[in-house]
Design a protein around this motif. Sequence first.
Motif, PDB file in Angstrom:
ATOM      1  N   THR A   1       0.852  -1.181   0.000  1.00 46.31           N
ATOM      2  CA  THR A   1       0.000   0.000   0.000  1.00 46.31           C
ATOM      3  C   THR A   1       0.890   1.234   0.000  1.00 46.31           C
ATOM      4  OG1 THR A   1      -0.093   0.219   2.394  1.00 46.31           O
ATOM      5  CG2 THR A   1      -1.751  -1.225   1.361  1.00 46.31           C
ATOM      6  N   ASP A   2       0.298   2.379  -0.293  1.00 43.56           N
ATOM      7  CA  ASP A   2       1.070   3.627  -0.272  1.00 43.56           C
ATOM      8  C   ASP A   2       1.655   3.875   1.116  1.00 43.56           C
ATOM      9  OD1 ASP A   2       0.515   4.056  -2.926  1.00 43.56           O
ATOM     10  OD2 ASP A   2      -1.138   5.458  -2.548  1.00 43.56           O
ATOM     11  N   THR A   3       0.854   3.622   2.143  1.00 44.72           N
ATOM     12  CA  THR A   3       1.307   3.831   3.519  1.00 44.72           C
ATOM     13  C   THR A   3       2.497   2.930   3.842  1.00 44.72           C
ATOM     14  OG1 THR A   3      -0.923   4.433   4.202  1.00 44.72           O
ATOM     15  CG2 THR A   3       0.603   3.785   5.945  1.00 44.72           C
ATOM     16  N   GLN A   4       2.418   1.665   3.459  1.00 46.28           N
ATOM     17  CA  GLN A   4       3.517   0.730   3.712  1.00 46.28           C
ATOM     18  C   GLN A   4       4.777   1.170   2.977  1.00 46.28           C
ATOM     19  OE1 GLN A   4       1.516  -2.816   2.383  1.00 46.28           O
ATOM     20  NE2 GLN A   4       0.879  -3.390   4.470  1.00 46.28           N
TER      21      GLN A   4
ATOM     22  N   ILE B   1       6.320   4.188   4.840  1.00 45.14           N
ATOM     23  CA  ILE B   1       6.959   3.792   6.103  1.00 45.14           C
ATOM     24  C   ILE B   1       8.297   3.104   5.836  1.00 45.14           C
ATOM     25  CG2 ILE B   1       6.780   2.250   8.109  1.00 45.14           C
ATOM     26  CD1 ILE B   1       3.723   2.797   8.034  1.00 45.14           C
TER      27      ILE B   1
ATOM     28  N   PRO C   1       4.152   8.277   9.216  1.00 49.29           N
ATOM     29  CA  PRO C   1       3.673   9.433   8.446  1.00 49.29           C
ATOM     30  C   PRO C   1       2.597  10.212   9.190  1.00 49.29           C
ATOM     31  CG  PRO C   1       3.681   7.442   7.096  1.00 49.29           C
ATOM     32  CD  PRO C   1       3.993   7.023   8.485  1.00 49.29           C
TER      33      PRO C   1
ATOM     34  N   LEU D   1      -1.269   9.213  10.344  1.00 48.33           N
ATOM     35  CA  LEU D   1      -1.386   7.794  10.678  1.00 48.33           C
ATOM     36  C   LEU D   1      -1.178   7.656  12.177  1.00 48.33           C
ATOM     37  CD1 LEU D   1      -1.743   4.901   9.606  1.00 48.33           C
ATOM     38  CD2 LEU D   1       0.735   4.771   9.392  1.00 48.33           C
TER      39      LEU D   1
ATOM     40  N   ALA E   1      -2.725   3.164  12.761  1.00 48.17           N
ATOM     41  CA  ALA E   1      -1.283   2.945  12.845  1.00 48.17           C
ATOM     42  C   ALA E   1      -0.984   1.554  13.376  1.00 48.17           C
ATOM     43  CB  ALA E   1      -0.639   3.992  13.745  1.00 48.17           C
TER      44      ALA E   1
ATOM     45  N   ALA F   1      -1.737  -1.016  10.612  1.00 49.62           N
ATOM     46  CA  ALA F   1      -0.741  -0.993   9.544  1.00 49.62           C
ATOM     47  C   ALA F   1       0.565  -1.635  10.006  1.00 49.62           C
ATOM     48  CB  ALA F   1      -0.493   0.445   9.085  1.00 49.62           C
TER      49      ALA F   1
END
Length: 183
Positions: free
Chosen positions: A5-8, A11, A27, A30, A35, A38
Amino acid sequence: MIKLTDTQTIILSAGAQRPDNIALPLPKGLAGAAAKMAVSKMIEHGWLQEVDANLRRGEPLWRETGDGHGTTLVVTDAGLLAIGIEPVVVKTVAAIRDHAAKAAAPKPPSQRAGTKQAQVIAMLQRSDGATIAEIVEATQWQSHTVRGSIAGVLKKKLGLLITTQKVEGRGTVYGIPLCDHKQ
């Protein structure tokens, strides 16, 4: 290739650029349950690892363990591979960064034998010390140069302890006691 994912990706990429691959801070935006979810998924995949935080080095905390310690998050080799970075490259860059930091550290000043500075130090280390006039005569320096050398180089740069005392018939006598470094 692994689908992140974009978040992963954010990070892992940020952690790969930090010393010791620390993944924190996460980020902006989050926090809380999102958080935790994720990070839990990333730990399950083996991309992040929870390790004891070194608070003395100022490592950020992920969570407190309840026994006075805390943990931080570190990007693993698998996490680096997931974003297309070879772990060897990251370790090499970190080693180069560490080496550059150590090389940039200034070396402590040293005294060279046979110089006028060494001659001044020897005169000040005598049991009867030396006056400005005696040092001027021995070095052929101006008196202001002698005073500046004592205050700037000997005291500040080399960290020598310079004592002064008024002696009748001689004037102000400067000296360096046997224990010559500041504590």
